[in-house]
Design an enzyme around this catalytic site. Structure first.
Site, mmCIF file in Angstrom:
data_model
loop_
_atom_site.group_PDB
_atom_site.id
_atom_site.type_symbol
_atom_site.label_atom_id
_atom_site.label_comp_id
_atom_site.label_asym_id
_atom_site.label_seq_id
_atom_site.Cartn_x
_atom_site.Cartn_y
_atom_site.Cartn_z
ATOM 1 N N PRO A 2 0.824 -1.179 0.000
ATOM 2 C CA PRO A 2 0.000 0.000 0.000
ATOM 3 C C PRO A 2 0.871 1.247 0.000
ATOM 4 O O PRO A 2 1.676 1.462 0.908
ATOM 5 C CB PRO A 2 -0.777 -0.125 1.303
ATOM 6 N N GLU A 3 0.736 2.057 -1.019
ATOM 7 C CA GLU A 3 1.396 3.356 -1.057
ATOM 8 C C GLU A 3 0.339 4.393 -0.674
ATOM 9 O O GLU A 3 -0.755 4.014 -0.263
ATOM 10 C CB GLU A 3 1.967 3.608 -2.462
ATOM 11 N N HIS A 98 -3.495 -15.616 7.526
ATOM 12 C CA HIS A 98 -2.603 -14.485 7.769
ATOM 13 C C HIS A 98 -3.259 -13.368 8.576
ATOM 14 O O HIS A 98 -2.780 -12.242 8.578
ATOM 15 C CB HIS A 98 -2.052 -13.958 6.445
#
Length: 279
Positions: A2-3, A98
């Site tokens: 994620p930017e 996860h």
DNA sequence: AAAGTAACCTGCCCGC
DNA sequence: TGCGGGCAGGTTACTT
């Protein structure tokens, strides 16, 4: 990871779902993710608390709690925050195996932190505590105080290559590998150009490209490059992948001149460019 | 002092 | 079919 656009999307979605909801349960299944404080302290301080305000700084999400604490997330390379209402399942292709952190709210809804590669980090600090990672962040590229003049001054004083400068969080906060590639292509600038070699016209094009790419990626709710990559709070993909011009196109052609794209490595990251359009 | 490299993790994809 | 190598949205610490 994620930017900026992906983190901004998650931040805005969180504001719609979790503000002022009391946390009644916390389950930590990967203690290593929590950097400050101890897991026991973390659980104790967040129990019965609620988020009253959320901010984004660079790629960090800051949740200001009613208790005066601040809960901070960095999603690393593969982290997701997912939200589900009571009795609702997260759709999407997100592997439960996860799930590393779970918050249960008073209304039965849940917020889950999921992270395949486990590079994410979480902190719970006093809201006035100066966390080094946050304090050292550079310009927020979508804020008004990030002007062409400041950008020009900052870049022209640096000797490093422009791609590394754009990705350096201490200079500009929020640009990662995908958007650095896209911004440089749009501006027609070669990623290996030195910061101090760029003239005012080139820096102007670069400045506009940063704003353009990031704003459009926020509008598209981010970039999902594969089934198992970035997801929003509801588990849905972002659509900016449809707008991507060079990133990931190993065998692609330049959308402007039609020549084959090149792939080089800069700081061990794949860098996609058109060597005839980017000089 | 700047630049390169290894480290932290899991999973996918490709070639042999 | 299986195994090894390389690669993946990030960042930091340690080398040269």
């Amino acid at each position: 990871m994620p930017e900026l656009p992906e983190v901004e999307t998650i931040k805005r979605d969180l504001e719609q779902e979790v503000l002022n909801k009391k946390i009644i349960g916390i389950k930590v299944s990967l203690p290593r993710l929590i950097k400050i404080p101890t897991v026991n302290q973390f659980r104790k301080c967040l129990k019965e608390a609620f988020i009253k305000m959320i901010k984004r700084k660079g790629k960090y999400i800051l949740c200001f709690m009613n208790t005066g604490d601040c809960l901070i997330f960095h999603l690393g390379m593969s982290g997701s925050l997912l939200y589900q209402k009571r009795n609702e399942r997260v759709v999407a292709r997100v592997n439960n195996k996860h799930n590393h952190l779970l918050f249960i709210f008073e209304d039965g809804s849940k917020m889950i932190y999921n992270d395949v590669r486990q590079f994410g980090k979480i902190w719970l600090i006093k809201e006035n505590y100066k966390l080094r990672e946050i304090e050292s962040l550079g310009w927020e590229p979508l804020e008004e105080n990030f002007t062409l003049q400041e950008f020009t001054r900052t870049i022209q004083s640096k000797k490093g290559n422009i791609k590394s400068l754009l990705m350096n969080q201490k200079i500009i906060a929020g640009i990662g590998n995908i958007y650095a590639n896209e911004v440089l292509f749009l501006a027609g600038i070669h990623p290996m150009r030195k910061g101090n070699s760029l003239n005012n016209n080139e820096l102007w094009k670069l400045y506009l490209s940063i704003k353009n790419v990031l704003n459009n990626a926020v509008l598209a709710r981010g970039t999902t490059i594969a089934d198992e990559s970035y997801r929003d709070l509801q588990g849905k993909p972002g659509s900016y992948i449809e707008k991507v011009l060079v990133y990931g196109k190993k065998t692609g052609k330049c959308p402007v001149c039609g020549n084959p794209l090149s792939v080089i490595r800069i700081e061990n990251r794949s860098t996609f460019l058109c060597s005839s359009c980017q000089r």
